[in-house]
Design a protein around this motif. Structure first.
Motif, mmCIF file in Angstrom:
data_model
loop_
_atom_site.group_PDB
_atom_site.id
_atom_site.type_symbol
_atom_site.label_atom_id
_atom_site.label_comp_id
_atom_site.label_asym_id
_atom_site.label_seq_id
_atom_site.Cartn_x
_atom_site.Cartn_y
_atom_site.Cartn_z
ATOM 1 N N CYS A 1 -2.255 -4.278 3.359
ATOM 2 C CA CYS A 1 -1.489 -4.850 2.240
ATOM 3 C C CYS A 1 -0.638 -6.016 2.731
ATOM 4 N N ARG B 1 -1.860 1.315 12.378
ATOM 5 C CA ARG B 1 -2.194 0.688 11.091
ATOM 6 C C ARG B 1 -1.836 -0.802 11.096
ATOM 7 N N CYS C 1 2.876 1.909 3.335
ATOM 8 C CA CYS C 1 4.057 1.056 3.509
ATOM 9 C C CYS C 1 5.158 1.465 2.542
ATOM 10 N N ASN D 1 4.731 -4.682 5.630
ATOM 11 C CA ASN D 1 3.311 -4.846 5.271
ATOM 12 C C ASN D 1 2.454 -4.284 6.394
ATOM 13 N N CYS D 2 1.153 -4.225 6.199
ATOM 14 C CA CYS D 2 0.235 -3.751 7.240
ATOM 15 C C CYS D 2 -1.138 -4.379 7.025
ATOM 16 N N CYS E 1 0.838 -1.208 0.000
ATOM 17 C CA CYS E 1 0.000 0.000 0.000
ATOM 18 C C CYS E 1 0.873 1.258 0.000
HETATM 19 ZN ZN LIG Z 1 0.600 -1.446 3.932
#
Ligand SMILES: [Zn+2]
Ligand SMILES: [Zn+2]
Length: 790
Positions: free
Chosen positions: A158, A196, A136, A154-155, A133
């Motif tokens: 995503c 997040r 990120c 990542n988060c 995303c």
């Molecule tokens: Zn992300």
């Protein structure tokens, strides 16, 4: 059960009606749909806190359960916003509400509870992988961020999902991230409801997560890790070497797309002489430097699924990337590692599946070294396992609609709906080429990721593993197995051994038509136009240019193309020149026509093929030896490509047909001659007048691009005429298109346009591939519909 937005509206009405109830009540709320691995629990948490509700949210097998208490008004708002404001990657199918006998105590707060594994019967929505995303990405290139240049960033919005999940419910301990305990900083983010990364299961950083490692081949350079490993790979690619990179769903082979020698070396070592290679570019600016995507294609390329899209190239890359065509497969980076490689190298990269020839892609570090040792000059590995193999998806825009060619990473295993729910869980085992399987339960059908051609031990092994993995995660234990009629397919043999209660043989082209009808929810009878390479017919001959009157439970063959012998059987698939000779010497004849015998000594062939091969094939066909007859549209395209001198050999199925499409000039040059005949109760497209015209045009040295355009126009006219006849005979006006030949954009777009202007309703696959990758979904739709009839 209430559904979607309506659920919320009805709930609000119900809640208002009960306005006289005590001020604080308990509710049990079950949310179903794509709600795991998409930041749903953090979203529910934040919403509950904002509205002052008490209670818990937890993942159970596949859905999210909320036990909460608050005022009627707050609960009303809560349910409404769960549906309206759900996170972008989620999809709420239903919200089920019931009273909670013991409401959470007032002022006890709201928390995310551990996942619940007790409920083994309900199924999860297994999320696909999601491209990195924007947040990120910003962190990845921000020197002040603690994830600066960390390739596994990542988060909740995503990152990897389907490729890391070993089991549901979706929690870190049941993913390949289990061996990586969170460091304090990551643990804080994971546990902080305002972050997040709150409950982002694959969360990691350089201190606690997976690491890169560089393994050179045949060199004394020491093994490097982390940034040094990345730099080693960058230098190798810049120097024109081939690097095997362990990516999300398997190994990829990467080289410099602007270096013709590097690309040629990759082709030679991978034994992939001509099939176009995909190219990855850093962003849309870089994309427009090598290609001219349409607005629809642009949108597709930046979507979360990040598929490879086949678009118009502008010829700036070396021809060896996509020889003989100006179409090119392009995609944008979907992992932080891809972004890092591209930012360092600042040029387009050829990225292709890490496999030898047509074998399955390597996914393990050790297996990768063995499989790709002869191809790659170095390996950029990492210590995060891949739970299951996922190739890149391939999509093509035809008639301004994105249409799946290869359904894998980013799309699979998102479930599709069956128009007729199955009474019993079932498995469609698919066909052979571009293989997929489909698992179905009630109205949910999950198409497994593209598994390549199911022709050898390795691809069969990969199919069995992926099937076992998905059926465990989806909790589908098939009682019915649907399979192709062809006894030689490994998938059919697998079905015959499978310990199911019932086996259901399904004709190949019926499955193609059903796949298209089912995708669009069509259950009424349709005119099915199935054009593909080959499939076994119910009369024991090979089919492939078929008109079926079909619904989801049955079909009647209404029309077909002329039959022609395939000299040497399957050998003719890889040698279109043989197929052309098959038509010349042995195409099905009808009483009153001279046929093509007069062209038996087609001049150009004598120069190109030599009299030995021509005589051998003449004898084979004459003696009807080893030359099965096929009424195939795909083989007709192959034959015409060879007659035009475009391709006498094909290194992969359909290569000659692709060349024929690419050769076609823009514009309307009219049709060649064609004829429909009644033969044994079927309407037959007699191809002889068309081929006669093609041969004469070649003899007169007509422009190949014009001949190709006219041939396409002829097929469009023939198809429309076949549909008109079928409509006259049956009154039906809905047409479903199926079969790999409809990957031909000129043909597909032309047929759709012609039929729409003749007031037909036309459907052609979008989410489900029109090629054999869609057969398993069609088999499942048919088997499901038949469980209602039985
Ligand atoms: Zn992300
Ligand atoms: Zn960490």
């Amino acid at each position: 059960m209430l559904h979607g937005r309506r659920a919320a509206v009805m709930m609000r009405a119900a809640v208002r009606a009960a306005a006289a109830a005590p001020p604080r009540v308990g509710r049990l709320i079950a949310v179903r749909g794509a709600v795991q691995g998409v930041g749903f629990r953090p979203f529910v948490y934040r919403l509950a806190v904002e509205l002052g509700l008490e209670g818990t949210v937890r993942n159970t097998d596949g859905h999210v359960v909320i036990e909460t208490a608050g005022t009627e008004e707050a609960l009303d708002e809560f349910v409404h916003r769960i549906v309206e404001d759900a996170p972008p990657l989620s999809h709420v199918d239903s919200v089920v509400l019931s009273d909670l006998p013991v409401a959470p105590a007032a002022n006890s707060g709201f928390r995310v509870a551990p996942s619940d594994c007790v409920d083994r019967d309900s199924r999860g929505e297994l999320p696909p992988d999601i491209a990195t995303c924007a947040d990120c990405l910003r962190e990845l290139f921000d020197p002040a961020d603690r994830r600066y240049r960390y390739p596994f960033t990542n988060c909740t919005n995503c990152g990897p999902r389907a490729t890391i999940i070993r089991d549901l419910p979706y929690d870190r301990e049941r993913t390949v991230m289990q061996p990586f305990p969170l460091c304090d900083a990551c643990a804080y983010e994971y546990g902080d409801p305002t972050n997040r990364r709150f409950h982002a299961e694959p969360v990691a950083c350089a201190a606690c997560g997976p690491q890169l490692a560089w393994q050179p081949i045949g060199s004394a350079i020491k093994l490097a890790t982390g940034e040094a490993a990345l730099q080693a790979a960058v230098h190798a690619i810049a120097a024109g070497h081939i690097v095997a990179v362990k990516s999300l769903g398997g190994y990829q082979l990467i080289c410099d797309a602007t270096n013709a020698a590097a690309v040629s070396l990759l082709r030679e070592r991978k034994r992939r002489p001509t099939k176009p290679l995909a190219v990855m570019v850093a962003d849309q600016v870089a994309l427009h430097e090598i290609a001219e995507p349409s607005a629809t294609e642009d949108e597709l390329l930046i979507s979360d699924a990040r598929p490879i899209a086949l678009v118009q190239g502008i010829g700036v890359l070396p021809a060896v990337v996509n020889p003989g065509t100006n179409r090119i497969g392009v995609f944008l980076p979907y992992t932080p590692l891809h972004h890092l490689l591209l930012s360092e190298l600042a040029r387009p990269l050829v990225v292709t599946s890490g496999n030898r020839c047509d074998e399955p892609m390597a996914i393990d570090n050790d297996a990768g070294l063995v499989t790709l040792g002869g191809i790659a000059d170095g390996f950029l590995m990492n210590d995060r396992d891949i739970a299951v193999r996922y190739d890149d998806s391939v999509v093509q825009v035809t008639g301004d609609r994105p249409r799946m060619i290869r359904r894998a990473r980013g799309y699979a295993p998102t479930a599709l709906a069956l128009p007729v729910p199955t009474r019993r869980p079932l498995l469609g085992v698919g066909a052979e080429l571009k293989h997929t399987f489909t698992l179905a339960s009630e109205a949910r059908a999950v198409i497994g990721p593209h598994g390549g051609d199911l022709e050898d031990v390795d691809s069969f092994d990969s199919f069995e593993r992926t099937l076992a993995h998905l059926s465990r995660l989806e909790r589908i234990d098939p009682e019915i197995v649907a399979h192709d009629l062809h006894p030689g397919y490994l998938s059919t043999q697998f079905a015959q051994r499978y310990p199911a209660r019932d086996r259901m043989p399904i004709q190949h082209h019926h499955a193609h038509i059903a796949a298209c009808a089912a995708e669009f929810g069509v259950t009424e009878p349709v005119i099915g136009i199935a054009y593909d390479g080959l499939g076994l017919g119910d009369d024991g001959t090979l089919w492939g240019g078929e008109v079926l009157i079909a619904n989801l439970t049955g079909y009647r063959r209404f029309g077909r193309f002329s039959r022609a012998p395939m000299p040497g059987g399957r050998a003719a698939i890889k040698r279109p020149a043989r197929m052309a000779l098959g038509y010349l010497f042995g195409v099905e004849g009808f009483d009153d026509d001279p046929g093509l015998a007069a062209h038996g000594d087609f001049d150009p062939f004598r120069g190109r093929l030599g009299s030995g091969e021509i005589d051998t094939i003449r004898r084979l066909v004459g003696a009807r030896m080893g030359s099965p007859f096929a009424s195939s549209a795909g083989r007709l395209f192959d034959a015409v490509a060879s007659l035009l001198g475009l391709h006498d050999d094909a290194s992969y199925e359909g290569e000659a047909a692709v060349a024929l499409e690419n050769a076609a000039a823009d514009g309307d040059f009219g049709e060649f001659a064609w004829k429909l005949r009644r033969v044994d109760g079927l309407l037959v497209y007699d191809v002889r007048p068309t081929l006669d015209n093609v041969i004469r045009a070649v003899a007169e040295r007509a422009d190949v691009s014009v001949v190709s355009a006219r041939f396409h126009q002829t097929l469009i006219a023939v198809t429309e005429a076949l549909c008109q006849e079928a409509r006259r005979a049956t009154g039906l006006r809905t047409v479903c298109l199926g079969g790999g030949v409809f990957q031909n954009r000129r043909l597909a777009a032309g047929v759709i346009e012609a039929l729409v202007s003749s007031e037909f309703h036309v459907y052609a696959g979008e989410q489900v591939p029109t090629n054999d990758g869609g057969v398993s979904f069609g088999q499942s739709a048919i088997a499901a519909a038949r469980t209602r009839r039985d």
